[in-house]
Motif scaffolding. Structure first.
Motif, PDB file in Angstrom:
ATOM      1  N   TYR A 141       0.857  -1.182   0.000  1.00 46.57           N
ATOM      2  CA  TYR A 141       0.000   0.000   0.000  1.00 46.57           C
ATOM      3  C   TYR A 141       0.895   1.235   0.000  1.00 46.57           C
ATOM      4  N   LEU A 181      -3.164   0.210  -3.692  1.00 48.92           N
ATOM      5  CA  LEU A 181      -2.624  -1.139  -3.514  1.00 48.92           C
ATOM      6  C   LEU A 181      -1.881  -1.533  -4.782  1.00 48.92           C
ATOM      7  N   SER A 206      -4.221  -8.459   6.659  1.00 51.20           N
ATOM      8  CA  SER A 206      -3.012  -7.756   7.101  1.00 51.20           C
ATOM      9  C   SER A 206      -2.348  -8.597   8.179  1.00 51.20           C
TER      10      SER A 206
END
Length: 69
Positions: A9, A14, A34
Motif C-alpha cells: 500500500y 494497492l 493484514s
C-alpha cells in the motif's frame, strides 16, 4: 478463478508485488489480510470443519477458492 497475491500500500493505492494476468478494466473482489500466512490458515480452518463438507478437505478448499470465498 482466484489467487492470493501480495501487495504493498503506497500513496493510497494497492500495488501488486508481481505482474497480474488480468484484462484491462476487469473488476475483482478483494479481501485484505493484514498479517502473515499463519493467520490466513487459522481463519480458513475455522471455515473448514468436517460437518461443512462431504468431499475431502482439499476439494472443499479448491471449491472455496474458485467461488472466491
Amino acid at each position: 478463478m482466484g489467487e492470493i497475491i501480495e501487495v504493498i500500500y503506497e500513496n493510497g493505492v494497492l500495488k501488486p508485488l508481481k505482474p497480474l494476468k488480468l484484462k484491462e478494466g476487469q473488476k475483482l473482489r478483494v479481501r485484505i489480510y493484514s498479517g502473515d500466512f499463519l493467520e490466513l490458515t487459522r481463519e480458513m480452518r475455522k471455515k473448514v470443519t468436517p460437518e461443512r463438507f462431504k468431499e475431502g478437505p482439499t476439494d472443499y478448499l479448491l471449491k472455496l477458492r474458485e467461488e472466491g470465498t
